[in-house]
Scaffold this active site. Structure first.
Site, PDB file in Angstrom:
ATOM      1  N   ASP A   1       0.687  -1.161   0.235  1.00  0.00           N
ATOM      2  CA  ASP A   1       0.196  -0.150  -0.323  1.00  0.00           C
ATOM      3  C   ASP A   1       1.119   1.441  -0.030  1.00  0.00           C
ATOM      4  O   ASP A   1       2.064   1.064   0.762  1.00  0.00           O
ATOM      5  CB  ASP A   1      -1.025   0.150   1.343  1.00  0.00           C
ATOM      6  CG  ASP A   1      -2.008  -1.171   0.943  1.00  0.00           C
ATOM      7  OD1 ASP A   1      -1.874  -1.252  -0.017  1.00  0.00           O
ATOM      8  OD2 ASP A   1      -2.739  -1.138   1.848  1.00  0.00           O
ATOM      9  N   PHE A   2       0.200   2.631  -0.499  1.00  0.00           N
ATOM     10  CA  PHE A   2       0.466   3.901  -0.795  1.00  0.00           C
ATOM     11  C   PHE A   2       1.586   4.116   1.041  1.00  0.00           C
ATOM     12  O   PHE A   2       2.740   4.162   0.472  1.00  0.00           O
ATOM     13  CB  PHE A   2      -0.063   4.771  -0.782  1.00  0.00           C
ATOM     14  CG  PHE A   2       0.692   5.796  -0.724  1.00  0.00           C
ATOM     15  CD1 PHE A   2       1.235   7.084  -1.743  1.00  0.00           C
ATOM     16  CD2 PHE A   2      -0.266   6.564  -0.004  1.00  0.00           C
ATOM     17  CE1 PHE A   2       1.551   7.561  -1.845  1.00  0.00           C
ATOM     18  CE2 PHE A   2       0.502   7.996  -0.161  1.00  0.00           C
ATOM     19  CZ  PHE A   2       1.821   8.961  -0.693  1.00  0.00           C
TER      20      PHE A   2
END
Length: 232
Positions: free
Chosen positions: A67-68
């Site tokens: 994830d970011f």
């Protein structure tokens, strides 16, 4: 439905990707927090792990994503054959991933298992949801490392628990939503609680780091055990 995601503009990430190991077949990296794994559909979100690495290793492809906001270990394939071989290991669940995280509050148990199916919900996009009927099976293990009282700027104490998380499946947002289900969301999580430090307007980074990755090298069949200590 896609407008929520498409309007997200990732802030500039000035941190560099740390290359931990490389050979002619694969690359092991430490991804910084605040960097997309893949460039998004929005043209302003070009910067990503893949965008940066393909300039160094032409033809490289991502085997998996983080994830970011998640930092930590990723393995990158340098050609399609290696990608296929590594993807097979992931799909057969022979790859072990271990994460370090800070959870809000103090967990009662020292270890446990979260077994809760996860489903895509178009009405909640980009959020995932726990759904026993329509969800895909998802299972995560947790182990408490230490319980802390984090002193904030106003000198109040914020109870947090450092845990080791081991996902046995690989669903989208699995660890984040499972920790929310546990009643102790990951500190800094903007989607499933735990975003703000209580009593402050501060939003810390997502306190989730991929700290271990265990897999077999597709060519020489050696077991690779990669470790990278949590930065928090």
């Amino acid at each position: 439905m896609s407008t929520i995601f498409d309007t997200f503009i990732a802030p500039l990430c000035h941190d560099k990707i740390e290359i931990l190991y490389q050979d002619e077949h694969l690359v092991l990296i430490n991804k910084p927090t605040g960097l997309l794994s893949l460039s998004g559909k929005n043209p302003q979100n070009i910067d990503s792990v893949h965008h940066r690495l393909v300039q160094i290793f032409p033809g490289c492809t991502l085997v998996h994503r983080l994830d970011f906001g998640t930092s930590g270990l990723m393995v990158i394939a340098r050609n399609k054959a290696i990608n296929a071989a590594l993807c097979q290991q992931f799909s057969q669940r022979t790859v072990t991933k271990v994460y370090s995280a800070l959870l809000c509050g103090h967990l009662a148990d020292n270890e446990g298992v979260i077994d809760a199916a996860i489903a895509k919900d178009p009405a909640l996009f980009p959020l995932m949801s726990i759904c026993a009927i329509h969800g895909k099976p998802a299972r995560s293990r947790y182990r408490v490392i230490e319980r802390l009282n984090h002193e904030q700027e106003d000198q109040t104490l914020l109870p947090v628990t450092r845990v080791e998380l081991t996902p046995e499946t690989g669903r989208t947002h699995q660890l984040r939503i499972h920790c929310q289900q546990l009643g102790h969301p990951i500190l800094g999580c903007d989607l499933y609680g735990g975003r703000l430090l209580p009593g402050t307007g501060q939003t810390p980074r997502l306190m989730l780091h991929a700290s271990e990755l265990h897999f077999v090298h597709p060519i020489n069949q050696e077991k690779i055990t990669a470790h990278h200590a949590s930065p928090f």
